[in-house]
Design an enzyme around this catalytic site. Sequence first.
Site, PDB file in Angstrom:
ATOM      1  N   LYS A 121       0.862  -1.190   0.000  1.00  0.00           N
ATOM      2  CA  LYS A 121       0.000   0.000   0.000  1.00  0.00           C
ATOM      3  C   LYS A 121       0.893   1.232   0.000  1.00  0.00           C
ATOM      4  O   LYS A 121       2.026   1.178   0.480  1.00  0.00           O
ATOM      5  CB  LYS A 121      -0.887   0.017   1.257  1.00  0.00           C
ATOM      6  CG  LYS A 121      -2.150   0.830   1.103  1.00  0.00           C
ATOM      7  CD  LYS A 121      -3.262   0.006   0.476  1.00  0.00           C
ATOM      8  CE  LYS A 121      -4.508   0.845   0.270  1.00  0.00           C
ATOM      9  NZ  LYS A 121      -5.596   0.015  -0.315  1.00  0.00           N
TER      10      LYS A 121
HETATM   11  P1  NAD Z   1     -13.322   7.459  -2.867  1.00  0.00           P
HETATM   12  O1  NAD Z   1     -12.318   8.462  -2.468  1.00  0.00           O
HETATM   13  O2  NAD Z   1     -13.704   7.324  -4.301  1.00  0.00           O
HETATM   14  O3  NAD Z   1     -14.696   7.683  -2.048  1.00  0.00           O
HETATM   15  C1  NAD Z   1     -14.759   7.723  -0.660  1.00  0.00           C
HETATM   16  C2  NAD Z   1     -16.177   8.125  -0.270  1.00  0.00           C
HETATM   17  O4  NAD Z   1     -16.325   8.012   1.144  1.00  0.00           O
HETATM   18  C3  NAD Z   1     -16.530   9.573  -0.625  1.00  0.00           C
HETATM   19  O5  NAD Z   1     -17.888   9.630  -1.028  1.00  0.00           O
HETATM   20  C4  NAD Z   1     -16.340  10.292   0.715  1.00  0.00           C
HETATM   21  O6  NAD Z   1     -17.098  11.492   0.819  1.00  0.00           O
HETATM   22  C5  NAD Z   1     -16.823   9.237   1.670  1.00  0.00           C
HETATM   23  N1  NAD Z   1     -16.342   9.381   3.040  1.00  0.00           N
HETATM   24  C6  NAD Z   1     -15.061   9.562   3.463  1.00  0.00           C
HETATM   25  N2  NAD Z   1     -15.028   9.662   4.811  1.00  0.00           N
HETATM   26  C7  NAD Z   1     -16.314   9.541   5.231  1.00  0.00           C
HETATM   27  C8  NAD Z   1     -16.946   9.557   6.501  1.00  0.00           C
HETATM   28  N3  NAD Z   1     -16.232   9.733   7.618  1.00  0.00           N
HETATM   29  N4  NAD Z   1     -18.288   9.397   6.566  1.00  0.00           N
HETATM   30  C9  NAD Z   1     -19.018   9.229   5.440  1.00  0.00           C
HETATM   31  N5  NAD Z   1     -18.486   9.197   4.205  1.00  0.00           N
HETATM   32  C10 NAD Z   1     -17.146   9.359   4.113  1.00  0.00           C
HETATM   33  O7  NAD Z   1     -12.772   6.073  -2.295  1.00  0.00           O
HETATM   34  P2  NAD Z   1     -13.125   4.599  -2.776  1.00  0.00           P
HETATM   35  O8  NAD Z   1     -12.099   4.179  -3.775  1.00  0.00           O
HETATM   36  O9  NAD Z   1     -14.560   4.498  -3.086  1.00  0.00           O
HETATM   37  O10 NAD Z   1     -12.787   3.788  -1.447  1.00  0.00           O
HETATM   38  C11 NAD Z   1     -13.721   3.675  -0.384  1.00  0.00           C
HETATM   39  C12 NAD Z   1     -13.267   2.568   0.545  1.00  0.00           C
HETATM   40  O11 NAD Z   1     -13.164   1.339  -0.197  1.00  0.00           O
HETATM   41  C13 NAD Z   1     -11.894   2.763   1.197  1.00  0.00           C
HETATM   42  O12 NAD Z   1     -11.896   2.182   2.466  1.00  0.00           O
HETATM   43  C14 NAD Z   1     -10.963   1.993   0.265  1.00  0.00           C
HETATM   44  O13 NAD Z   1      -9.780   1.585   0.921  1.00  0.00           O
HETATM   45  C15 NAD Z   1     -11.860   0.802  -0.049  1.00  0.00           C
HETATM   46  N6  NAD Z   1     -11.505   0.075  -1.271  1.00  0.00           N
HETATM   47  C16 NAD Z   1     -11.440   0.714  -2.465  1.00  0.00           C
HETATM   48  C17 NAD Z   1     -11.137  -0.031  -3.606  1.00  0.00           C
HETATM   49  C18 NAD Z   1     -11.123   0.599  -4.979  1.00  0.00           C
HETATM   50  O14 NAD Z   1     -10.982  -0.151  -5.967  1.00  0.00           O
HETATM   51  N7  NAD Z   1     -11.310   1.884  -5.125  1.00  0.00           N
HETATM   52  C19 NAD Z   1     -10.849  -1.400  -3.504  1.00  0.00           C
HETATM   53  C20 NAD Z   1     -10.944  -2.019  -2.251  1.00  0.00           C
HETATM   54  C21 NAD Z   1     -11.282  -1.266  -1.131  1.00  0.00           C
END
Ligand code: NAD
Length: 417
Positions: A105
């Site tokens: 990461k």
């Molecule tokens: P992103 O940045 O596209 O979106 C994050 C979203 O969460 C946004 O809408 C933001 O406003 C919201 N958010 C952040 N903090 C918040 C809070 N305290 N309360 C409510 N909403 C909140 O990120 P993403 O890529 O969608 O990732 C989201 C999660 O999924 C993370 O934990 C990431 O590690 C995990 N993840 C992502 C992927 C991927 O392919 N993008 C893969 C596996 C896991």
Amino acid sequence: MAENTILKTATYNLERSALRLQLDDAMHARLCAPKEKIEITLNPEFSNGKGVHIKTFIVRHCDALGPAKGGIRMSPDVTIDDVTGLSMEMTWKTSLIGVPFGGGKSGICFDASSISAQDKEIIIRAFTRSAKRHIGPEIYVPAPDMGTNEKDMGHIRDCISYSDGTSITRGCFVTGKPIVLGGIVGRREATGKGVVYTTLAACEKLGIDIKKARVAVQGFGNVGSVAAIAIAQAGAKVVAVADVHGGVYNEAGIDIKKLEAHVKSTGSLNNFAGCKAISSDGVLEVACDILIPAATQSQITIDNANKIQATIIAEGANAPTTPEADEILKKRGIFVIPDILCNAGGVFVSYLEYTQETQREQMTLEQVERRLSERMKSRFSEVEAYAANKKLTMREAAMDIAVSRVVDAIVARGFLP
Ligand code: NAD
């Protein structure tokens, strides 16, 4: 536990698994400690001529099964401990979903929302130049995570090929790229769709009719928005959605496609017609059958675990549930699809992108979606069968399967240099 962090959650889950699997102390210690932790300070100059200092981290937790794989998180408060915990999670996730990668990461301490696209590109390129010797198809292959996206991955690929004086990179250095630069169709949607495939499998197991199910989603970024759209397409009623600025609730169901268009045009979920306002964490407590935390870590805690009304929690986010909350959910009989299974669709399709680039192949969307859906369903069944057989929760079963495979790889490699 005083403070909830991803590292504490990851370490706790490993500790429990090590006990169940009766790992010896040396192996447990080896799995706890990341193989490599790197801290790099960037000193780029922004478009206004001002210099900035930005801390960045790369952690390679384990490469027993293959090169480290894991996204780049760009956030003002990301710490080296967060990146370590997330890299550990990636080791179990790649092992569980069955791709030949290890866990890694990266973190960039900066608020991407506060700067222009040009300045973000300056940071991404500065990071790539400084981190280049730690990135590569056989070492560490990054991808998007919170705060980064496919455009950023395109800049990383360009920066590497530019510095090598080549048009393409020699192998796959980064996944989640724009399709025009060798990215794979369906990667952007893969995590959210994978969340829904495992949720549908859980509904089938528990006898829940998806067409009658109410869903609440926390986070409306990449994972949350795709999962909300996909689950609505499967027939469920999405009653609540929230992001970091708050959210919307409608008992009768929200038109997610229209909500997405509203966010695109206004930049926010707020004031969406026909909905009541709810808070960022209030979304976790609404009356629903399926809760999808798809925002950030440590959202389901000792303070709200007893207030959750869902029957299924599908962990789209990484480490959204703290260990104490997990115990409460277990006692309450809530069916949790753990993050290392639920959100593994992204890394699975990243693996398809890696093989496509390595073999100079091209896959169609139909091929990618078929392989994603088959893999998510087969790994769900494997975890579910193991859990039933050993009387474990889905998280415990997923961890034990994943950790065992990593241990097998370490032993099969042998302990001599
Ligand atoms: P992103 O940045 O596209 O979106 C994050 C979203 O969460 C946004 O809408 C933001 O406003 C919201 N958010 C952040 N903090 C918040 C809070 N305290 N309360 C409510 N909403 C909140 O990120 P993403 O890529 O969608 O990732 C989201 C999660 O999924 C993370 O934990 C990431 O590690 C995990 N993840 C992502 C992927 C991927 O392919 N993008 C893969 C596996 C896991």
